[in-house]
Design a protein around this motif. Structure first.
Motif, PDB file in Angstrom:
ATOM      1  N   PHE A 180      62.906  39.616  23.088  1.00 12.52           N
ATOM      2  CA  PHE A 180      62.244  38.539  22.339  1.00 12.52           C
ATOM      3  C   PHE A 180      61.325  37.772  23.273  1.00 12.52           C
ATOM      4  CE2 PHE A 180      66.266  39.741  20.670  1.00 12.52           C
ATOM      5  CZ  PHE A 180      66.011  39.914  19.327  1.00 12.52           C
ATOM      6  N   GLU A 184      58.457  29.207  23.239  1.00 15.18           N
ATOM      7  CA  GLU A 184      59.089  28.114  22.490  1.00 15.18           C
ATOM      8  C   GLU A 184      60.582  28.376  22.281  1.00 15.18           C
ATOM      9  OE1 GLU A 184      57.360  30.576  21.273  1.00 15.18           O
ATOM     10  OE2 GLU A 184      57.468  30.820  19.098  1.00 15.18           O
ATOM     11  N   LEU A 185      61.029  29.592  22.584  1.00 19.13           N
ATOM     12  CA  LEU A 185      62.405  29.970  22.236  1.00 19.13           C
ATOM     13  C   LEU A 185      63.414  29.567  23.301  1.00 19.13           C
ATOM     14  CD1 LEU A 185      61.773  33.570  20.868  1.00 19.13           C
ATOM     15  CD2 LEU A 185      61.878  31.410  19.587  1.00 19.13           C
ATOM     16  N   ILE A 197      62.445  25.687  19.972  1.00 17.61           N
ATOM     17  CA  ILE A 197      63.368  26.063  18.890  1.00 17.61           C
ATOM     18  C   ILE A 197      64.370  27.091  19.421  1.00 17.61           C
ATOM     19  CG2 ILE A 197      61.747  25.644  16.979  1.00 17.61           C
ATOM     20  CD1 ILE A 197      61.278  28.725  16.926  1.00 17.61           C
ATOM     21  N   TYR A 198      65.513  27.137  18.767  1.00 20.81           N
ATOM     22  CA  TYR A 198      66.487  28.155  19.145  1.00 20.81           C
ATOM     23  C   TYR A 198      66.037  29.516  18.645  1.00 20.81           C
ATOM     24  CZ  TYR A 198      69.890  24.687  20.700  1.00 20.81           C
ATOM     25  OH  TYR A 198      70.526  23.691  21.381  1.00 20.81           O
ATOM     26  N   ASN A 199      66.369  30.525  19.409  1.00 20.15           N
ATOM     27  CA  ASN A 199      66.043  31.907  19.046  1.00 20.15           C
ATOM     28  C   ASN A 199      67.018  32.382  17.970  1.00 20.15           C
ATOM     29  OD1 ASN A 199      65.698  34.662  18.877  1.00 20.15           O
ATOM     30  ND2 ASN A 199      65.738  35.022  21.094  1.00 20.15           N
ATOM     31  N   THR A 246      60.437  40.921  18.030  1.00 20.05           N
ATOM     32  CA  THR A 246      59.931  40.087  16.933  1.00 20.05           C
ATOM     33  C   THR A 246      58.931  39.110  17.514  1.00 20.05           C
ATOM     34  OG1 THR A 246      61.560  38.296  17.117  1.00 20.05           O
ATOM     35  CG2 THR A 246      62.167  40.178  15.734  1.00 20.05           C
ATOM     36  N   GLY A 247      57.926  38.803  16.731  1.00 17.76           N
ATOM     37  CA  GLY A 247      56.948  37.791  17.130  1.00 17.76           C
ATOM     38  C   GLY A 247      55.801  38.382  17.923  1.00 17.76           C
ATOM     39  N   GLU A 253      46.171  37.469  17.826  1.00 16.94           N
ATOM     40  CA  GLU A 253      46.896  36.526  18.681  1.00 16.94           C
ATOM     41  C   GLU A 253      46.856  36.997  20.142  1.00 16.94           C
ATOM     42  OE1 GLU A 253      51.446  34.863  19.072  1.00 16.94           O
ATOM     43  OE2 GLU A 253      50.811  35.979  17.324  1.00 16.94           O
ATOM     44  N   PRO A 294      57.383  40.722  12.588  1.00 16.44           N
ATOM     45  CA  PRO A 294      56.805  39.377  12.644  1.00 16.44           C
ATOM     46  C   PRO A 294      57.775  38.392  13.295  1.00 16.44           C
ATOM     47  CG  PRO A 294      56.757  40.274  10.393  1.00 16.44           C
ATOM     48  CD  PRO A 294      57.580  41.197  11.214  1.00 16.44           C
ATOM     49  N   ASN A 296      58.208  35.025  12.353  1.00 12.75           N
ATOM     50  CA  ASN A 296      58.888  34.143  11.409  1.00 12.75           C
ATOM     51  C   ASN A 296      60.207  34.765  10.992  1.00 12.75           C
ATOM     52  OD1 ASN A 296      57.481  31.694  10.752  1.00 12.75           O
ATOM     53  ND2 ASN A 296      55.821  32.995  10.020  1.00 12.75           N
ATOM     54  N   PRO A 297      61.294  34.002  11.068  1.00 14.10           N
ATOM     55  CA  PRO A 297      62.616  34.595  10.832  1.00 14.10           C
ATOM     56  C   PRO A 297      62.765  35.304   9.487  1.00 14.10           C
ATOM     57  CG  PRO A 297      62.847  32.473  11.898  1.00 14.10           C
ATOM     58  CD  PRO A 297      61.391  32.625  11.581  1.00 14.10           C
TER      59      PRO A 297
HETATM   60  P1  AMP Z   1      54.628  34.655  16.087  1.00 17.66           P
HETATM   61  O1  AMP Z   1      54.739  35.893  15.248  1.00 17.66           O
HETATM   62  O2  AMP Z   1      54.978  34.874  17.514  1.00 17.66           O
HETATM   63  O3  AMP Z   1      53.323  33.985  15.901  1.00 17.66           O
HETATM   64  O4  AMP Z   1      55.735  33.688  15.522  1.00 17.66           O
HETATM   65  C1  AMP Z   1      55.658  33.174  14.225  1.00 17.66           C
HETATM   66  C2  AMP Z   1      56.664  32.054  14.071  1.00 17.66           C
HETATM   67  O5  AMP Z   1      57.952  32.568  14.255  1.00 17.66           O
HETATM   68  C3  AMP Z   1      56.495  30.943  15.080  1.00 17.66           C
HETATM   69  O6  AMP Z   1      56.746  29.724  14.445  1.00 17.66           O
HETATM   70  C4  AMP Z   1      57.567  31.248  16.108  1.00 17.66           C
HETATM   71  O7  AMP Z   1      58.008  30.087  16.767  1.00 17.66           O
HETATM   72  C5  AMP Z   1      58.646  31.819  15.245  1.00 17.66           C
HETATM   73  N1  AMP Z   1      59.500  32.722  16.010  1.00 17.66           N
HETATM   74  C6  AMP Z   1      59.087  33.751  16.775  1.00 17.66           C
HETATM   75  N2  AMP Z   1      60.127  34.359  17.351  1.00 17.66           N
HETATM   76  C7  AMP Z   1      61.232  33.701  16.924  1.00 17.66           C
HETATM   77  C8  AMP Z   1      62.615  33.858  17.176  1.00 17.66           C
HETATM   78  N3  AMP Z   1      63.067  34.845  17.981  1.00 17.66           N
HETATM   79  N4  AMP Z   1      63.480  33.003  16.580  1.00 17.66           N
HETATM   80  C9  AMP Z   1      63.023  32.039  15.759  1.00 17.66           C
HETATM   81  N5  AMP Z   1      61.734  31.852  15.485  1.00 17.66           N
HETATM   82  C10 AMP Z   1      60.833  32.666  16.061  1.00 17.66           C
END
Ligand code: AMP
Ligand code: MG
Length: 398
Positions: A180, A184-185, A197-199, A246-247, A253, A294, A296-297
């Motif tokens: 991951f 921000e995690l 934020i918490y992961n 994820t993310g 981006e 993605p 977003n959870p």
């Molecule tokens: P991103 O796809 O990286 O742009 O992330 C989209 C949204 O998902 C952002 O608000 C991130 O902070 C959130 N996000 C990404 N990875 C995680 C994760 N492992 N746990 C919780 N939220 C996440």
């Protein structure tokens, strides 16, 4: 819009890339839960092995019955023992599962009998075959009882045991690495600085993969730096069959995962016309597949269940079928036709299917609340009483 891929096209492309595992191993049946059968299980025995009683009662030749007459009890046959051939004009006391004695063709339930002079009286005329389970009626010797590609669940393991299997040929476990990114995690357990934020994706994804029965390589959180990302991805691709993150795969981006995949292998980035979801990355690094979900959870969960899960199942050697769904009446209004196919967090209730109030893809509580998703096609509105397609979540969690 024009560069968006339809849901079906994206799924088809992904599934075409899924190469099933070929390596086979033999495992003790007791340890085979969740594994995928690599060869059919063929029974060497009939189940049941002999005609036997389906009830506690008396075995007899149905033609021996006469209204009001008492028939003597000539023997007692508990389950697990073979009786003697039945003496003409008598009955055998018999218990559920016990083999029918030769010469008997029916069982009467003990509830339909009473004790009389010198025997038992049967109050209801028996017919041949009553309460008899026939030899091989469940399984015949030589029959393939479980097909290659079967995922072994509790019922399938029961069937394997019923034909006496102690070891089963299965595909080796699929190895899936996860990591991951996103500065921000913060891992749960640590203090949460303002703005972080918490992961949560890690917890959800590890649980989903555990249920799927893959071997997980959890590489945890990786700092948002190019070198760290490349070295983690290199390790993941070396040690696993599939790498999932994820993310950071949103189109345009600035992201190190995407750059790292492109540097070490190749990457397709798809904008899928679905909501939640949209970005889905598929690539290859060395011998490993890469799946970028993605961030977003809710999006991560939905894209996992609709795309990653069937892909992983196919990689595991299990044939996949479309997710279970059924038509239900809506108990909600969906007033705006969308330009992407929507998967709404929903619950099945007596009056129809209802929606979680906040359908934002960041609202993870909607998933914990939901017991399924409602599939809204592009350009569709819904009014209460309209029929909608409901996908129960239960199936996906297995
Ligand atoms: P991103 O796809 O990286 O742009 O992330 C989209 C949204 O998902 C952002 O608000 C991130 O902070 C959130 N996000 C990404 N990875 C995680 C994760 N492992 N746990 C919780 N939220 C996440
Ligand atoms: Mg990010």
């Amino acid at each position: 819009m024009s560069d968006m891929l339809s849901f079906d096209d994206a799924l088809q492309r992904l599934m075409q890339a899924a190469r099933p595992l070929v390596e086979i191993e033999s495992v003790p049946a007791d340890a085979a839960l969740g594994r995928v059968l690599a060869e059919p299980v063929v029974s060497g025995v009939h189940v049941p092995p002999l005609d036997n009683a389906a009830m506690d009662g008396y075995a007899l030749l149905a033609a021996d019955w006469q209204a009001g007459a008492c028939l003597p009890v000539s023997q007692r046959i508990p389950a697990g023992s073979l009786g003697d051939p039945l003496q003409a004009g008598t009955v055998a006391r018999i218990f559920t599962g016990a083999p029918l004695p030769l010469g008997a063709d029916a069982v009467v339930m003990q509830e339909d009998t009473e004790t009389g002079a010198g025997g038992i009286r049967i109050n209801r005329p028996p017919r041949p075959g009553d309460h008899v389970r026939h030899r091989g009626e469940d399984i015949r010797a030589g029959q393939a009882v479980l097909a290659q590609g079967t995922r072994l669940g509790p019922a399938q393991l029961g069937v394997a045991a019923a034909v006496g299997s102690t070891r089963l040929p299965v595909y080796r476990r699929l190895r899936v690495a996860v990591f991951f990114t996103g500065d921000e995690l913060i891992p749960p357990g640590e203090p949460l600085p303002l703005g972080r934020i918490y992961n949560s994706n890690r917890a959800t994804l590890l649980a989903l993969l555990t249920r799927l029965g893959v071997q997980i390589l959890d590489l945890g959180q990786v700092p948002d730096r190019a070198e760290a990302t490349v070295s983690t991805l290199e390790q993941a691709a070396r040690e696993a069959d599939v790498v999932i993150t994820t993310g950071g795969v949103s189109v345009g981006e600035e992201d190190h995962v995407r750059a790292a995949v492109q540097r070490l292998g190749r990457l397709d980035l798809w904008k899928v016309a679905m909501k939640p979801g949209k970005p889905l990355a598929y690539g290859q690094v060395g011998d490993a597949d890469f799946l970028g979900l993605p961030g977003n959870p809710v999006s991560a969960f939905v894209v996992y269940t609709l795309f990653a899960r069937p892909f992983l199942l196919a990689r595991m050697g299990a044939p996949t079928s479309p997710p279970l769904s059924f038509q239900v009446p809506a108990d909600f209004t969906w007033p705006r036709p969308g330009s992407r196919r929507e998967f709404l967090r929903a619950r099945l209730e007596a009056g129809g299917v209802t929606l979680y109030a906040n359908q934002s893809s960041g609202v993870l509580t909607s998933l914990a609340w939901a017991d399924g998703l409602v599939d809204i096609p592009i350009g569709t509105t819904v009014r209460p009483g309209d029929t909608v397609r409901f996908l129960p979540l239960g199936e996906w969690l297995q």
